[in-house]
Design an enzyme around this catalytic site. Sequence first.
Site, PDB file in Angstrom:
ATOM      1  N   ASP B 126      47.923  44.607  32.912  1.00 53.05           N
ATOM      2  CA  ASP B 126      48.991  45.316  33.595  1.00 53.05           C
ATOM      3  C   ASP B 126      50.261  44.470  33.543  1.00 53.05           C
ATOM      4  OD1 ASP B 126      50.033  47.467  35.022  1.00 53.05           O
ATOM      5  OD2 ASP B 126      49.686  46.487  36.939  1.00 53.05           O
ATOM      6  N   HIS B 133      62.064  48.075  39.426  1.00 51.72           N
ATOM      7  CA  HIS B 133      60.922  47.764  40.288  1.00 51.72           C
ATOM      8  C   HIS B 133      60.876  46.271  40.608  1.00 51.72           C
ATOM      9  CE1 HIS B 133      56.835  47.673  41.890  1.00 51.72           C
ATOM     10  NE2 HIS B 133      56.518  46.749  41.000  1.00 51.72           N
ATOM     11  N   GLU B 199      51.304  52.948  41.941  1.00 50.22           N
ATOM     12  CA  GLU B 199      52.355  52.510  41.031  1.00 50.22           C
ATOM     13  C   GLU B 199      52.381  53.489  39.866  1.00 50.22           C
ATOM     14  OE1 GLU B 199      52.055  48.310  40.103  1.00 50.22           O
ATOM     15  OE2 GLU B 199      52.873  47.794  42.071  1.00 50.22           O
ATOM     16  N   GLU B 201      53.019  54.392  36.338  1.00 54.10           N
ATOM     17  CA  GLU B 201      53.117  53.637  35.086  1.00 54.10           C
ATOM     18  C   GLU B 201      52.719  54.518  33.902  1.00 54.10           C
ATOM     19  OE1 GLU B 201      51.264  49.784  35.029  1.00 54.10           O
ATOM     20  OE2 GLU B 201      51.571  49.441  37.176  1.00 54.10           O
ATOM     21  N   ASP B 231      48.449  52.713  39.014  1.00 52.57           N
ATOM     22  CA  ASP B 231      47.895  51.406  39.387  1.00 52.57           C
ATOM     23  C   ASP B 231      47.842  51.316  40.919  1.00 52.57           C
ATOM     24  OD1 ASP B 231      47.272  48.688  39.547  1.00 52.57           O
ATOM     25  OD2 ASP B 231      49.355  48.071  39.266  1.00 52.57           O
ATOM     26  N   ARG B 235      48.856  46.852  49.311  1.00 52.92           N
ATOM     27  CA  ARG B 235      49.968  45.899  49.473  1.00 52.92           C
ATOM     28  C   ARG B 235      49.653  44.787  50.466  1.00 52.92           C
ATOM     29  NH1 ARG B 235      52.393  46.882  44.854  1.00 52.92           N
ATOM     30  NH2 ARG B 235      53.036  49.053  44.665  1.00 52.92           N
ATOM     31  N   GLN B 238      47.355  42.414  48.737  1.00 55.58           N
ATOM     32  CA  GLN B 238      48.156  41.732  47.710  1.00 55.58           C
ATOM     33  C   GLN B 238      49.025  40.619  48.296  1.00 55.58           C
ATOM     34  OE1 GLN B 238      50.531  44.507  45.449  1.00 55.58           O
ATOM     35  NE2 GLN B 238      51.334  42.963  44.055  1.00 55.58           N
ATOM     36  N   LYS B 251      44.302  45.120  43.350  1.00 51.40           N
ATOM     37  CA  LYS B 251      44.514  46.037  42.236  1.00 51.40           C
ATOM     38  C   LYS B 251      43.198  46.491  41.628  1.00 51.40           C
ATOM     39  CE  LYS B 251      49.124  45.254  41.726  1.00 51.40           C
ATOM     40  NZ  LYS B 251      50.170  46.261  41.459  1.00 51.40           N
ATOM     41  N   THR B 255      42.220  52.428  39.014  1.00 48.35           N
ATOM     42  CA  THR B 255      43.376  52.622  38.157  1.00 48.35           C
ATOM     43  C   THR B 255      43.139  53.981  37.503  1.00 48.35           C
ATOM     44  OG1 THR B 255      43.380  50.242  37.709  1.00 48.35           O
ATOM     45  CG2 THR B 255      44.690  51.643  36.223  1.00 48.35           C
ATOM     46  N   GLU B 361      58.437  50.718  47.505  1.00 52.38           N
ATOM     47  CA  GLU B 361      59.881  50.786  47.293  1.00 52.38           C
ATOM     48  C   GLU B 361      60.503  51.984  48.025  1.00 52.38           C
ATOM     49  OE1 GLU B 361      58.668  50.382  43.012  1.00 52.38           O
ATOM     50  OE2 GLU B 361      60.810  49.877  42.836  1.00 52.38           O
TER      51      GLU B 361
END
Lengths: 418, 418
Positions: B126, B133, B199, B201, B231, B235, B238, B251, B255, B361
């Site tokens: 990844d 971002h 996420e 992607e 993904d 948080r 993380q 993570k 996925t 975000e």
Amino acid sequence: MTGLIRSWVESANAPDCPFPLNNLPCGVFSTADTDPRCGVAIGDFVLDVAGLEEKGLLSLTGGPLLDVPFWNDLMEAGPEIWAALRARLTALLAEGSGDREAVTPFLVPLADVTLHMPFLVSEYTDFYAGRHHAFNVGTMFRGPENALPPNWLHIPIGYNGRASSVVVSGTDVRRPWGQLKGPDDAAPRFAPSARFDIELEMGAVVGQPSEGPVTVTEADAMIFGYVLLNDWSARDIQAWEYQPLGPFQSKATATTISPWIVTRAALEPFRTPSPAREKPLLPYLAEPGPMLYDIALEVGLTPEGGTETVISRTNYAEMYYSAAQQLAHHTTSGCAMNVGDLLGSGTISGPEKGNRGSLLELSWGGKEPFEIAGGSRSFIQDNDTLVLRGQCRGEGYTIGFGDCVGKVIPALADPYAR
Amino acid sequence: MTGLIRSWVESANAPDCPFPLNNLPCGVFSTADTDPRCGVAIGDFVLDVAGLEEKGLLSLTGGPLLDVPFWNDLMEAGPEIWAALRARLTALLAEGSGDREAVTPFLVPLADVTLHMPFLVSEYTDFYAGRHHAFNVGTMFRGPENALPPNWLHIPIGYNGRASSVVVSGTDVRRPWGQLKGPDDAAPRFAPSARFDIELEMGAVVGQPSEGPVTVTEADAMIFGYVLLNDWSARDIQAWEYQPLGPFQSKATATTISPWIVTRAALEPFRTPSPAREKPLLPYLAEPGPMLYDIALEVGLTPEGGTETVISRTNYAEMYYSAAQQLAHHTTSGCAMNVGDLLGSGTISGPEKGNRGSLLELSWGGKEPFEIAGGSRSFIQDNDTLVLRGQCRGEGYTIGFGDCVGKVIPALADPYAR
């Protein structure tokens, strides 16, 4: 601790032989006449267990498990089969066995074989679970007061490595190119790594799958065995790339493992507890018993045409977290584990300078080159050969993994020349 | 830019149909009567290409490539075969084709199929290659002046992910447990993630292997196609785990990828250059031409029993680094790449608030909850369904990937209950 189990294979009974009947490590071998196939080391020989199975001398289950050049199928068959194979091989090879005549044709001298990858690596995870190593590296990068990251005493810190990097002992390792930028450089450049290094580790081989979170006890039972593991590391690439998402190309050139998987069963007499906890661990990481192993480890460095210097001596018992704890943590998120997953322990350093498991630590970031026979080293030079060795000392016997060797060959002159 | 290639499958000719003859995306489907097998979407149908091959209507090489429930064998066969398959399918399905009668029995209504993982993921990497971002996240964590790490404008920063986490669209995603520690907590605790996120992607599917370093041009040629990729990210896990070695369990829960691989050939008309370089790139990362694609992307969020709100709209062209650059960088160390490797682009945010590709975000770290139909969100709530969509707009036609959907189901009450 049980003593030596005597075998009719006489060389297996020598106290220093790494492959007594107590061991029975799993590898894959070929000869001039045979393609790669499963074998078990005994004394000075490899026992052709694929051949034994074909001949009907193992009969573990309905179908064949060893007719492939890797141990994954046997691992997948589960712990009862692992135990049955060990019991059967012990019976066949024990002193006084009535099967000597039938088995003898399946012994191939170790001197005549080439060893291959013992298993197909599904995914590879590398941890950072050695207290001394984390402290040493942290001190170099952040000073002694901030050496250990705040999470370190709570989490077996790990990152996903690259399974395609894993190679068997004896494979040459080419010095990598990469993006480098010294602290005083205005801009990065693309060049061969000048700070190429080893990391002395043990690897745990996952032999059973899981879907949801597993306990430490369950994790321990999923581990088929252990290998020696050298996590080759390009320190200059690592320093520039690793923030904020961790090591990437610095660790992807090669990861060398020993040719033999020493089973958990063989290591059982050498279990030893992890060190005292500096902070209490969360209950999901609690160990129900001793989960480390007393495995004496050493690193030898031999320059081209020179003699070997043992540059480090340490022990797997120095780890702060066990492989079972690492594996349990690995599953907390629901991450599925598969047969053939490989977990690197993290660098195994000890408390003294002579116990450091990487050249980064031995030379303190290159600032204190250390002596070897006929010279000195900060990092690996071209054509240096590095070897990891490990052994457990039982009463009258030794358990070995086979050497974990790699020679560093020069970087490509132009990596894009075709 | 070429226009619509008309097909005798009438539904494929509608300007908004995601699967015109220009697309021919690769998936794996099953029906009530058939096991999973390779298929290609066309209009409202899946074309049973495994059946076509069996019937002798494709004859790509000597041996079968599509008689397996994944596209890896076809990918391994190489770019000439990829082109031959595309040409043959185009001929079979084009308006006026003489093969209509022979092909019609192999069309299965999309409404009648279940879609499966389109390929076996070898390894998953990844990246973190979206400028907006990286700036947004860096600003939240380190302030706007230190938002971008010093290496970011020089290296397509990436980390190895967990291949076992990759699931196909439609798979429920269970909220994970993990180690959490808020900035003001005295000690960490083990609990379900309270800040579970997506996420947005794109994923590049590697269709050819490499051993040594490859150029950006060579890397581009190794890419078989692209999928949408979510993904999923915890948080809170993380934030506590990611220093110093990067994201790990945060993570590893799941996925999700779209069910269809849109081939590079189908995307060719939509190539677009990467943005202007803020700092010069090292020559090994130079792009010989446009390597990004104009793919409009959106994210929808639907609470249980509620209606969907599109919470983000952005474009793959917003990336700073292309997948070809990422793949080239991935090989610099000599890291071997294999058929079925999957590269996540990194989160694709755009310059405006409405273009942000993660809830982190969109809600600015949870400080600014955003509105959805009938409520608001900072992070994902149980039973929310998240969908990613992507499309390229050609002249009179659309290229789609199929929805990339996942519903977040509640965490296990006790992850160790058996």
